[in-house]
Design a protein around this motif. Structure first.
Motif, PDB file in Angstrom:
ATOM      1  N   GLY A 272       0.827  -1.196   0.000  1.00  0.00           N
ATOM      2  CA  GLY A 272       0.000   0.000   0.000  1.00  0.00           C
ATOM      3  C   GLY A 272       0.863   1.249   0.000  1.00  0.00           C
ATOM      4  N   HIS A 273       0.252   2.402  -0.254  1.00  0.00           N
ATOM      5  CA  HIS A 273       1.013   3.658  -0.361  1.00  0.00           C
ATOM      6  C   HIS A 273       1.576   4.111   0.985  1.00  0.00           C
ATOM      7  CE1 HIS A 273      -2.893   5.193   0.915  1.00  0.00           C
ATOM      8  NE2 HIS A 273      -2.272   6.291   1.293  1.00  0.00           N
TER       9      HIS A 273
ATOM     10  N   PRO B  99       7.590 -19.054   1.936  1.00  0.00           N
ATOM     11  CA  PRO B  99       7.586 -17.637   1.549  1.00  0.00           C
ATOM     12  C   PRO B  99       7.341 -17.510   0.048  1.00  0.00           C
ATOM     13  CG  PRO B  99       9.660 -18.249   2.605  1.00  0.00           C
ATOM     14  CD  PRO B  99       8.874 -19.495   2.421  1.00  0.00           C
ATOM     15  N   ILE B 100       6.398 -16.656  -0.349  1.00  0.00           N
ATOM     16  CA  ILE B 100       6.102 -16.519  -1.786  1.00  0.00           C
ATOM     17  C   ILE B 100       6.372 -15.112  -2.301  1.00  0.00           C
ATOM     18  CG2 ILE B 100       4.457 -18.417  -1.913  1.00  0.00           C
ATOM     19  CD1 ILE B 100       2.232 -16.311  -1.918  1.00  0.00           C
ATOM     20  N   ALA B 101       6.574 -14.129  -1.398  1.00  0.00           N
ATOM     21  CA  ALA B 101       6.847 -12.766  -1.872  1.00  0.00           C
ATOM     22  C   ALA B 101       7.637 -11.996  -0.827  1.00  0.00           C
ATOM     23  CB  ALA B 101       5.552 -12.036  -2.178  1.00  0.00           C
ATOM     24  N   THR B 102       8.666 -11.290  -1.287  1.00  0.00           N
ATOM     25  CA  THR B 102       9.399 -10.338  -0.460  1.00  0.00           C
ATOM     26  C   THR B 102       9.250  -8.988  -1.144  1.00  0.00           C
ATOM     27  OG1 THR B 102      10.970 -12.030   0.243  1.00  0.00           O
ATOM     28  CG2 THR B 102      11.639  -9.739   0.515  1.00  0.00           C
ATOM     29  N   LEU B 103       8.537  -8.093  -0.486  1.00  0.00           N
ATOM     30  CA  LEU B 103       8.225  -6.791  -1.057  1.00  0.00           C
ATOM     31  C   LEU B 103       8.963  -5.693  -0.318  1.00  0.00           C
ATOM     32  CD1 LEU B 103       4.372  -7.372  -1.311  1.00  0.00           C
ATOM     33  CD2 LEU B 103       6.014  -7.525  -3.172  1.00  0.00           C
ATOM     34  N   HIS B 104       9.351  -4.642  -1.061  1.00  0.00           N
ATOM     35  CA  HIS B 104      10.020  -3.491  -0.469  1.00  0.00           C
ATOM     36  C   HIS B 104       9.512  -2.256  -1.211  1.00  0.00           C
ATOM     37  CE1 HIS B 104      13.234  -0.712   0.742  1.00  0.00           C
ATOM     38  NE2 HIS B 104      13.410  -1.542   1.765  1.00  0.00           N
ATOM     39  N   ALA B 105       9.194  -1.196  -0.467  1.00  0.00           N
ATOM     40  CA  ALA B 105       8.579  -0.014  -1.062  1.00  0.00           C
ATOM     41  C   ALA B 105       9.423   0.619  -2.166  1.00  0.00           C
ATOM     42  CB  ALA B 105       8.271   1.021   0.023  1.00  0.00           C
ATOM     43  N   LYS B 106      10.754   0.618  -2.027  1.00  0.00           N
ATOM     44  CA  LYS B 106      11.607   1.286  -3.008  1.00  0.00           C
ATOM     45  C   LYS B 106      12.065   0.375  -4.141  1.00  0.00           C
ATOM     46  CE  LYS B 106      13.257   4.904   0.024  1.00  0.00           C
ATOM     47  NZ  LYS B 106      14.388   5.481   0.718  1.00  0.00           N
ATOM     48  N   SER B 107      12.209  -0.907  -3.899  1.00  0.00           N
ATOM     49  CA  SER B 107      12.785  -1.772  -4.937  1.00  0.00           C
ATOM     50  C   SER B 107      11.818  -2.785  -5.526  1.00  0.00           C
ATOM     51  CB  SER B 107      14.010  -2.504  -4.391  1.00  0.00           C
ATOM     52  OG  SER B 107      13.628  -3.329  -3.304  1.00  0.00           O
ATOM     53  N   MET B 108      10.818  -3.244  -4.777  1.00  0.00           N
ATOM     54  CA  MET B 108       9.890  -4.254  -5.288  1.00  0.00           C
ATOM     55  C   MET B 108       8.524  -4.062  -4.620  1.00  0.00           C
ATOM     56  SD  MET B 108       9.774  -6.995  -7.254  1.00  0.00           S
ATOM     57  CE  MET B 108      10.395  -8.640  -7.311  1.00  0.00           C
ATOM     58  N   PRO B 109       7.765  -3.048  -5.072  1.00  0.00           N
ATOM     59  CA  PRO B 109       6.482  -2.784  -4.420  1.00  0.00           C
ATOM     60  C   PRO B 109       5.347  -3.714  -4.842  1.00  0.00           C
ATOM     61  CG  PRO B 109       6.880  -1.170  -6.129  1.00  0.00           C
ATOM     62  CD  PRO B 109       8.112  -2.025  -6.045  1.00  0.00           C
ATOM     63  N   THR B 110       5.541  -4.442  -5.944  1.00  0.00           N
ATOM     64  CA  THR B 110       4.492  -5.351  -6.401  1.00  0.00           C
ATOM     65  C   THR B 110       5.110  -6.587  -7.048  1.00  0.00           C
ATOM     66  OG1 THR B 110       2.449  -5.494  -7.686  1.00  0.00           O
ATOM     67  CG2 THR B 110       4.252  -4.263  -8.670  1.00  0.00           C
ATOM     68  N   VAL B 111       4.365  -7.681  -7.025  1.00  0.00           N
ATOM     69  CA  VAL B 111       4.824  -8.913  -7.660  1.00  0.00           C
ATOM     70  C   VAL B 111       3.628  -9.556  -8.370  1.00  0.00           C
ATOM     71  CG1 VAL B 111       4.488 -10.371  -5.612  1.00  0.00           C
ATOM     72  CG2 VAL B 111       6.138 -11.058  -7.327  1.00  0.00           C
ATOM     73  N   ASN B 112       3.871 -10.053  -9.591  1.00  0.00           N
ATOM     74  CA  ASN B 112       2.855 -10.730 -10.383  1.00  0.00           C
ATOM     75  C   ASN B 112       2.919 -12.216 -10.072  1.00  0.00           C
ATOM     76  OD1 ASN B 112       1.198 -11.819 -12.311  1.00  0.00           O
ATOM     77  ND2 ASN B 112       2.234 -10.891 -14.054  1.00  0.00           N
ATOM     78  N   LEU B 113       1.812 -12.787  -9.641  1.00  0.00           N
ATOM     79  CA  LEU B 113       1.778 -14.203  -9.271  1.00  0.00           C
ATOM     80  C   LEU B 113       0.871 -15.019 -10.185  1.00  0.00           C
ATOM     81  CD1 LEU B 113       1.545 -13.619  -5.441  1.00  0.00           C
ATOM     82  CD2 LEU B 113       3.513 -14.503  -6.663  1.00  0.00           C
TER      83      LEU B 113
END
Length: 183
Positions: free
Chosen positions: A44-45, A69-83
């Motif tokens: 989220g924002h 674990p299926i996703a590691t998200l980070h606001a600056k480098s990986m804010p979304t992932v396509n599954l």
């Protein structure tokens, strides 16, 4: 009479955050096959500058449950992932193992509903009739006074021909003038 399955699809989603670390997808309906087709996970924002790790727990009970674990998200480098392509059978649980989120999970809940062959044939016939109505072409009616007809040129008449008194006409649709090459 044989039975056929028809898929019914609905949108499913959840939010994982500090106050809601886990969300489960399960169904008590034993009459239909159910599947959860994951689409995306995104932050989220208001997400902080931290890693957010989401794990998937499949199965029920302590012996058969497995966390991955299926996703590691980070606001600056990986804010979304396509599954897309990850299809799961309930029960499944999403857990925010690390981070404070918010992480949004977007998926499609697909339920296979059983139909008899007769019911399916009737429904397909109705759909075909609707398609025929939607795809029928509109008939064009020619004007009665001949206003829409083009006049054919008479033999020997050439629009681009030039005689001394009548030079060729210039205007729209007559092509472009050749441009001089730039050196």
């Amino acid at each position: 009479m044989s039975k056929t399955e028809k898929p019914l699809s609905t949108l499913w989603g959840c939010e994982l955050n500090e106050s809601n670390k886990e969300e489960s997808f399960k169904t008590d309906d034993t009459n239909h096959q159910h599947q959860l087709a994951l689409r995306t996970m995104c932050l989220g924002h208001t997400a902080k500058d931290e890693f957010n790790i989401v794990e998937l727990i499949t199965g029920e009970g302590n012996n058969s449950a497995k966390a991955v674990p299926i996703a590691t998200l980070h606001a600056k480098s990986m804010p979304t992932v396509n599954l897309s392509g990850l299809d799961l059978h309930p029960p499944v649980t999403f857990r925010l193992k690390h981070g404070s989120g918010p992480v949004y999970v977007g998926a499609e809940h697909v339920a296979l509903e059983e139909y008899s062959d007769e019911e399916l044939d009737e429904e397909m016939d109705e759909e075909e009739e609707e398609e025929d109505i939607e795809e029928s072409p509109v008939k064009k009616v020619a004007p009665k006074n001949g206003a829409g007809k083009r006049k054919k040129p008479e033999k020997g008449e050439d629009e681009d021909a030039s005689d001394g008194d009548n030079p060729p006409k210039k205007g729209k649709g007559r092509g472009r003038k050749p441009q001089a090459a730039k050196v």
